[in-house]
Design a protein around this motif. Structure first.
Motif, PDB file in Angstrom:
ATOM      1  N   LYS A 167      -1.305 -16.021  -5.914  1.00 54.90           N
ATOM      2  CA  LYS A 167      -1.486 -14.591  -6.159  1.00 54.90           C
ATOM      3  C   LYS A 167      -2.735 -14.064  -5.473  1.00 54.90           C
ATOM      4  CE  LYS A 167       0.832 -12.645  -8.755  1.00 54.90           C
ATOM      5  NZ  LYS A 167       2.076 -11.983  -8.360  1.00 54.90           N
ATOM      6  N   LEU A 175       9.538 -19.233  -6.194  1.00 52.44           N
ATOM      7  CA  LEU A 175       9.133 -18.617  -7.461  1.00 52.44           C
ATOM      8  C   LEU A 175       8.646 -17.193  -7.206  1.00 52.44           C
ATOM      9  CD1 LEU A 175       8.322 -18.819 -10.520  1.00 52.44           C
ATOM     10  CD2 LEU A 175       6.087 -19.578  -9.724  1.00 52.44           C
ATOM     11  N   VAL A 211      10.160 -13.653  -8.543  1.00 46.26           N
ATOM     12  CA  VAL A 211       9.352 -12.662  -9.259  1.00 46.26           C
ATOM     13  C   VAL A 211       9.418 -11.323  -8.535  1.00 46.26           C
ATOM     14  CG1 VAL A 211       6.998 -12.040  -9.896  1.00 46.26           C
ATOM     15  CG2 VAL A 211       7.837 -14.338 -10.316  1.00 46.26           C
ATOM     16  N   TYR A 271      12.668  -9.789  -9.304  1.00 53.91           N
ATOM     17  CA  TYR A 271      12.639  -9.287 -10.678  1.00 53.91           C
ATOM     18  C   TYR A 271      11.872  -7.972 -10.730  1.00 53.91           C
ATOM     19  CZ  TYR A 271      10.825  -8.801 -15.421  1.00 53.91           C
ATOM     20  OH  TYR A 271      10.460  -8.297 -16.634  1.00 53.91           O
ATOM     21  N   ALA A 312       6.065 -13.105 -17.476  1.00 53.88           N
ATOM     22  CA  ALA A 312       7.133 -12.743 -16.543  1.00 53.88           C
ATOM     23  C   ALA A 312       6.833 -13.290 -15.160  1.00 53.88           C
ATOM     24  CB  ALA A 312       7.276 -11.228 -16.471  1.00 53.88           C
ATOM     25  N   ASP A 313       5.703 -13.880 -14.983  1.00 55.25           N
ATOM     26  CA  ASP A 313       5.298 -14.257 -13.645  1.00 55.25           C
ATOM     27  C   ASP A 313       4.352 -15.454 -13.713  1.00 55.25           C
ATOM     28  OD1 ASP A 313       4.270 -14.463 -11.150  1.00 55.25           O
ATOM     29  OD2 ASP A 313       3.935 -12.337 -10.878  1.00 55.25           O
ATOM     30  N   GLY A 314       4.905 -16.637 -13.410  1.00 56.06           N
ATOM     31  CA  GLY A 314       4.084 -17.837 -13.456  1.00 56.06           C
ATOM     32  C   GLY A 314       2.909 -17.742 -12.517  1.00 56.06           C
ATOM     33  N   ALA A 315       3.113 -16.997 -11.406  1.00 52.85           N
ATOM     34  CA  ALA A 315       2.041 -16.882 -10.421  1.00 52.85           C
ATOM     35  C   ALA A 315       0.854 -16.125 -10.997  1.00 52.85           C
ATOM     36  CB  ALA A 315       2.560 -16.179  -9.179  1.00 52.85           C
ATOM     37  N   ARG A 316       1.134 -15.214 -11.939  1.00 55.44           N
ATOM     38  CA  ARG A 316       0.042 -14.465 -12.554  1.00 55.44           C
ATOM     39  C   ARG A 316      -0.799 -15.356 -13.457  1.00 55.44           C
ATOM     40  NH1 ARG A 316       0.224  -8.905 -12.928  1.00 55.44           N
ATOM     41  NH2 ARG A 316       1.572  -8.222 -11.286  1.00 55.44           N
TER      42      ARG A 316
END
Lengths: 236, 203
Positions: free
Chosen positions: A81, A126, A130, A133, B103-107
């Motif tokens: 991120k 992933l 996301v 989504y 809702a977001d593993g990356a977060r």
């Protein structure tokens, strides 16, 4: 003594990219996953500085934290991120793999400092899920907003129509009253030949002023005409 | 459990503030935004006290990054945020719209990195200034419901906890979290001794 690449062969069996660095950033181990991802074969990577192989890692935001780990500091996490990727590893489409990376210190033999074990996970899929989504959610939210706006507009139109209808009904009622009055005054009125009272539709006799006032809304002011004056008040 | 005298308490504040300052400059270089970190107060409390302090925060789900450490003093360092604040913070740092963390593993990975930088700054400051090498495990991210336990590692009556509220200011966002350092049996005494030696060296 610094261990050779064979000491880390176990890392060939993990489903991630794995690289081991000496405390001067020299690559001691480079697994096959990384060969595939980066296109850099192990023979070319071993013995070279990772900062040469991947110049982006020389930026302070990477290098300072790698330095900390190599000086015995806590592990460092580099998230997809905030960094996108750690090593440049393009997909066939040219897009860079997004990576989640953890760097942990491994104490080496006495006098050999600390080694850094770098584990790199490919989180491109992933991230795509996301993003899909998020796009779906944004679309659904936009549709809800459009629907809400349409409903509000419909409600406003309905209220406006209701007000117009109410206004028309008032006007119609007033018109009806006026028509009734005109009808009352425009027909044949029975009037007393002597006192000039008028008989209403219920059979009551009313003074002419009262009758006209009631049905036409006309107000009267009383005076005496010259002929009546002569007739009734000439003796004064 | 040994207690800190006034000078040692000042030194503890200084050590934590140096670590947080270092973490702030690292975060600034990563996200290219001006992040201000402030620690208005630091308390040393017994396990019961920290449970009371945490109870106030338990009106929300909590996001926790934990960094266990071992050495002359052993325990775990934690960064604790209400989950909603954590999601906002990551959104601002990653310059994107807000989604729930789950809702977001990356977060949650990004929040792990933020916690990692902050806790590394603080623990690195302890290790470097007190000259006490420490060994660390990989930081772990967890979420806890309002009524679930587990926010803190297991503690007994001899455990001591350093509780520091941390304020993040970035753009228009102001988020408050807690840095919690849990020192296991005997470790806090070792920490006090090390801080005492540090103070003597300075004077």
């Amino acid at each position: 003594m610094t261990p050779g690449a064979d000491a880390f062969e176990l890392l060939e069996h993990v489903p991630t990219g794995a690289v081991v660095l000496r405390d001067d950033f020299t690559v001691l181990f480079w697994n096959r996953m990384l060969e595939t991802w980066t296109g850099i074969p192990r023979e070319r990577a071993l013995g070279r500085s990772i900062l040469e192989l991947q110049p982006r890692l020389a930026e302070p935001r990477f290098r300072d934290r790698l330095d900390d780990v190599l000086r015995g500091g806590p592990p460092a996490v580099f998230s997809a991120k905030l960094h996108g990727h750690f090593l440049s590893a393009p997909l066939p489409s040219g897009e860079l793999r997004r990576q989640q990376t953890t760097v942990a210190g491994i104490p080496a033999d006495p006098g050999a400092g600390t080694l850094a074990l770098v584990i790199i996970e490919d989180v491109t899929e992933l991230t795509r899920s996301v993003d899909a989504y998020r796009a779906m959610r944004d679309k659904a939210l936009a549709e809800v907003e459009t629907r809400k706006a349409a409903e509000a507009e419909l409600l406003r139109s309905r209220e406006s129509l209701r007000a117009t209808v109410a206004e028309k009904e008032v006007l119609l009622e007033e018109l009806k009253e006026k028509v009734d009055k005109v009808a009352t005054l425009s027909g044949m009125l029975p009037i007393c030949a002597h006192c000039k009272k008028i008989r209403d539709d219920r059979g009551y006799w009313e003074r002419v002023e009262a009758f006209i006032s009631k049905h036409a809304g006309t107000a009267f002011s009383h005076g005496i005409c010259p002929e009546c004056y002569d007739k009734y008040y000439s003796h004064l | 459990m040994m207690a800190l005298d006034a000078l040692q308490a000042d030194a503890l504040r200084e050590i934590i503030n140096i670590g947080v300052g270092r973490a702030a400059s690292m975060l600034n270089s990563i996200v290219k935004a001006h992040i201000q970190l402030r620690i208005p107060e630091i308390q040393v409390v017994a396990p019961d006290g920290v449970r009371e302090l945490l109870a106030e925060r338990r009106r929300h789900r909590l996001s926790v990054v934990r960094l266990p450490f071992r050495g002359r003093f052993s325990g775990a360092a934690e960064l604790v945020f209400p989950e909603e604040s954590a999601a906002k913070l990551v959104s601002v740092l990653a310059s994107e719209d807000e989604l729930p963390l789950d809702a977001d593993g990356a977060r949650s990975a990004a929040l792990t990195e933020v916690g990692n930088i902050l806790l590394n700054g603080v623990m690195g400051s302890f290790a470097n200034l007190l000259k006490q090498p420490l060994r660390y495990a990989v930081p772990v991210y967890s979420e806890f419901g309002k009524d679930a336990g587990g926010v803190l590692p297991e503690m007994d009556a001899t455990t001591a906890v350093v509780f520091a509220q941390i304020h993040f200011h970035v753009h228009e966002l102001h988020v408050v979290g807690d840095i919690i350092l849990v020192f296991g049996t005997g470790s806090f005494d070792a920490l006090v001794e090390s801080i005492g030696a540090y103070v003597r060296e300075l004077s």
